[in-house]
Design a protein around this motif. Structure first.
Motif, short mmCIF file in Angstrom:
data_model
loop_
_atom_site.label_atom_id
_atom_site.label_comp_id
_atom_site.label_asym_id
_atom_site.label_seq_id
_atom_site.Cartn_x
_atom_site.Cartn_y
_atom_site.Cartn_z
N GLU A 1 66.39 -25.67 20.02
CA GLU A 1 65.46 -26.68 20.52
C GLU A 1 66.13 -28.04 20.68
OE1 GLU A 1 61.47 -27.40 18.65
OE2 GLU A 1 61.38 -25.30 19.36
N CYS B 1 65.79 -24.29 31.51
CA CYS B 1 64.74 -24.99 32.26
C CYS B 1 64.72 -24.60 33.73
CB CYS B 1 64.85 -26.51 32.07
SG CYS B 1 66.46 -27.16 32.41
N GLN C 1 65.52 -29.90 24.07
CA GLN C 1 65.12 -29.17 25.28
C GLN C 1 64.15 -30.02 26.11
OE1 GLN C 1 63.53 -25.41 23.89
NE2 GLN C 1 65.52 -24.39 24.12
N LEU D 1 71.50 -25.28 24.33
CA LEU D 1 70.07 -25.59 24.53
C LEU D 1 69.28 -24.38 25.03
CD1 LEU D 1 70.31 -29.18 26.03
CD2 LEU D 1 69.09 -28.54 23.95
N ASN D 2 69.99 -23.37 25.54
CA ASN D 2 69.29 -22.14 25.93
C ASN D 2 68.71 -21.43 24.71
OD1 ASN D 2 69.89 -22.48 28.61
ND2 ASN D 2 71.69 -21.16 28.59
#
Ligand SMILES: Nc1ncnc2c1ncn2[C@@H]1O[C@H](COP(=O)(O)OP(=O)(O)OP(=O)(O)O)[C@@H](O)[C@H]1O
Ligand SMILES: [Mg+2]
Length: 511
Positions: free
Chosen positions: A264, A329, A283, A260-261
Motif C-alpha cells: 500500500e 492503477c 498507492q 506499489l503493485n
C-alpha cells in the motif's frame, strides 16, 4: 561459431525495439514463436547504450550498470526521438549519434543473439513499431534494421502484433470476435481493435499516444518525491543540478512502481550531500499523480471504439499488453473502463512473438533449423492506417484546410487518386504539401510530412487546371505520393523533405 552448413541456412526473426527494453523472437521447431534468451538468462535487452571516455560503447544491462556512476554518458529512451534529426550524444571520437543509430546498435545485438540461439542466419526481420508512428519514424526504423545487417525488413504495428500472438501463438482455442488490445509500453501507448474470424485477423481501428508509457509513470513519482523533499529540506533537485541524485531517484521510483503493485505504501530515499530523507509514497498518491496519464489511456481506447463505430459491449476481451499496463492503477483503470475482468496475455513478449508470426505468414514458410522448413499456417492478417493523410489546400471560401486524400483506418496496402484544381490561372508550377492529421483537423496543427513540386506546367487560362494526386500506402504503412497533370502529362513523385513546409497552391475540389 556457426558451421559452413549453418551459414547457408537462413530464417526470419522479429524485433520489438522498445523504449525501455528490446524483445526478440523467432519461430521454433515446435511451430510457435518463442523469445530469445540472452546469456544473462533474460528474455529482453534494456534499450540502453553507455559510452566510455574512449568512445567505446556498451549495450543493454552492461550499459545500465556502467551508467550508474556516470549517468551523463548513458543513453536511454532513444526510441522516443526516432524520426528526429536531434543529436542524442557526441562521443569522444567526434561521432554524433542519432536515435536511429542507437536503434541500429540494439538491433545488431538482437541479430547476433538470435543467430547464436538458432544457429541460423537471419537476413529477414519483422520489426514492430507504435501504431501511430509517422512515415519518417517508420523509415528510420527500416534504415536502422538494414544498417544492422538485415537484407529485408517488414514492419508491424505493436498492438496488432500483440493481438496476433495472443490469438495465434497458443494451444488453446481462441473464440472468434472483436478484441481490444491496449499496449502501454515504456514510452508509448497503442490500442488496436481487431476482429478474429477463423484464420482471418482484421484490424478495424488503431490509435496511439506517442509519448505515454511506463517512463511517464516513473516521472510523476520522481517529480512528486522531489517536491516533497524540497518542502521538507528547502533543497531543490533537478536532472541538471544533481544528475547522479536524479538518476538514483529515477531508479528508485522505477522499483517503487513494482513494489506499489503489492504494497500500500513505500518509502523512497533521497540522499544529497546536505540531506538524507525517506519520502513516503502510497498507492493513493500514485493514483492521484498519474490521474491525467490514466485519462489519456482511456481516451485512446474510447477514440478507437469511436473510429470503429463499435460499442464496448461488443468487445469480447480487453487485453492489457506491455510492461506499463501491469502497473496496479493502469490495470484498475482498464478494468473499470471495461466493466469486466481483463484478459491475461504475455504482456512482455506478445509483440515480438506476433511480429515473428507475421514474418512467417508473409513469406509463406519459415526455416526452423538446417533441414526443416515449416509451411505457412494460412493465417491472414490485415492492418489499417492510424492517420488520415492529405494535402494543404484552399476550400471554396479561400481558407487553407487539411484535405484528406487517404482516410484513417483504410487497409494497408491502399491506393487512391484524387483530383484538385490549381487556385490561380496561368500557373507553371505547383507545390504540394503532404500532411498527416485527423479529418477536419486545423491545418496548422497537422504534421507536415514534406512537400514536392510539379514544374513545367502549361499555363492555362479561362478553364480549371486539374491536377491528380495519387497516394499509395504499402503493407508497412509507408507512403509514396505522385502528382500529375492529366492533360499536359507532367508528373512528380514525392521526395519527402521532412520538416520543410511548402507553399500551398492547390485548391481541394471537394472541400
Ligand atoms: N509489473 C510491472 N508493474 C509496473 N510497471 C511495469 C511492470 N513491468 C514493467 N513495467 C514498466 O513497463 C515499462 C516497460 O514495458 P515494456 O517493456 O513493455 O516497454 P517497451 O516495449 O520497451 O516500450 P514501448 O513499447 O513503449 O516502446 C517500464 O516503464 C517498466 O517500469
Ligand atoms: Mg513495447
Amino acid at each position: 561459431m556457426l558451421t559452413g552448413e549453418q551459414v547457408r541456412s537462413q530464417s526470419l526473426m522479429s524485433i520489438d525495439y522498445g523504449t525501455h527494453a528490446t524483445k526478440i523472437a523467432f519461430i521454433g521447431k515446435s511451430g510457435r514463436a518463442q523469445p530469445v534468451t540472452h546469456d544473462d538468462g533474460r528474455t529482453s535487452i534494456p534499450t540502453a547504450i553507455y559510452f566510455d571516455s574512449k568512445g567505446k560503447y556498451y549495450v543493454g544491462a552492461e550499459a545500465l550498470n556502467m551508467g550508474v556512476l556516470d549517468p551523463q554518458n548513458l543513453i536511454q529512451n532513444a526510441k522516443r526521438l526516432m524520426g528526429s534529426d536531434k543529436i542524442l550524444y557526441a562521443d569522444n571520437n567526434g561521432k554524433e549519434w542519432h536515435a536511429h543509430e542507437i536503434a541500429q546498435i540494439c538491433m545488431e545485438l538482437a541479430k547476433a543473439a538470435t543467430e547464436k540461439e538458432t544457429g541460423l542466419i537471419h537476413r529477414y526481420a519483422v520489426v514492430s513499431v507504435p501504431a501511430n508512428y509517422t512515415d519518417k519514424q517508420k523509415e528510420d526504423t527500416i534504415k536502422a534494421a538494414k544498417q544492422a545487417g538485415f537484407e529485408e525488413v517488414d514492419l508491424i504495428h505493436e498492438p496488432t502484433a500483440a493481438m496476433f500472438a495472443y490469438c495465434a501463438n497458443t494451444e488453446r482455442t481462441v473464440p472468434d470476435g472483436i478484441r481490444l488490445v491496449c499496449d502501454v509500453g515504456g514510452g508509448t501507448t497503442d490500442v488496436s481493435q481487431v476482429t478474429k474470424s477463423g484464420n482471418r485477423f482484421e484490424v478495424i481501428a488503431t490509435n496511439g499516444v506517442s509519448k505515454l508509457g511506463g517512463m511517464d509513470f516513473t516521472k510523476v513519482i520522481v517529480d512528486e518525491v522531489i517536491t516533497r523533499f524540497e518542502s521538507k529540506t528547502g533543497q531543490k533537485i533537478s536532472h541538471e543540478s544533481h544528475p547522479e541524485v536524479y538518476a538514483d531517484l529515477w531508479r528508485r521510483a522505477e522499483e517503487s512502481k513494482f513494489r506499489l503493485n503489492r504494497s500500500e505504501s513505500v518509502k523512497i530515499p533521497v540522499v544529497t550531500d546536505d540531506h538524507k530523507e525517506l519520502v513516503a509514497f502510497s498507492q493513493d498518491d500514485m493514483r492521484h499523480v498519474c490521474a491525467t496519464l490514466l485519462e489519456q489511456i482511456i481516451a485512446c481506447l474510447k477514440k478507437t471504439l469511436d473510429d470503429a463505430q463499435i460499442s464496448l459491449d461488443d468487445v469480447i476481451e480487453l487485453i492489457p499488453i506491455g510492461g506499463g499496463s501491469q502497473l496496479f492503477c493502469v490495470l484498475e483503470a482498464l478494468e473499470k473502463f471495461y466493466g469486466k475482468p481483463l484478459a491475461k496475455g504475455d504482456a512482455l513478449h506478445c509483440v515480438s512473438l506476433g511480429a515473428a508470426l507475421k514474418g512467417w505468414e508473409s513469406k509463406g514458410h519459415v526455416q526452423v533449423d538446417e533441414g526443416t522448413i515449416l509451411p505457412s499456417r494460412g493465417l491472414l492478417l490485415r492492418d489499417v492506417t492510424a492517420h488520415a493523410l492529405g494535402l494543404r489546400a484552399l476550400n471554396a471560401q479561400g481558407k487553407e484546410v487539411f484535405t484528406t486524400v487517404l482516410a484513417k483506418s483504410v487497409p494497408m496496402p491502399s491506393k487512391i487518386t484524387k483530383e484538385f484544381m490549381l487556385s490561380e490561372e496561368g500557373v507553371t508550377d505547383a507545390v504540394v504539401e503532404i500532411l498527416q492529421g485527423e479529418k477536419g483537423q486545423d491545418v496548422d496543427t497537422c504534421l507536415s510530412l514534406g512537400s514536392f513540386e510539379l514544374t513545367g506546367l502549361e499555363p492555362r487560362y479561362g478553364e480549371p487546371h486539374r491536377i491528380m494526386v495519387e497516394f499509395n500506402i504499402d503493407t508497412n504503412g509507408l507512403l509514396t505520393a505522385t502528382a500529375f497533370d492529366p492533360i499536359g502529362g507532367q508528373s512528380a513523385d514525392l521526395q519527402l523533405h521532412y520538416n520543410k513546409s511548402g507553399q500551398p497552391s492547390l485548391e481541394g475540389e471537394n472541400e
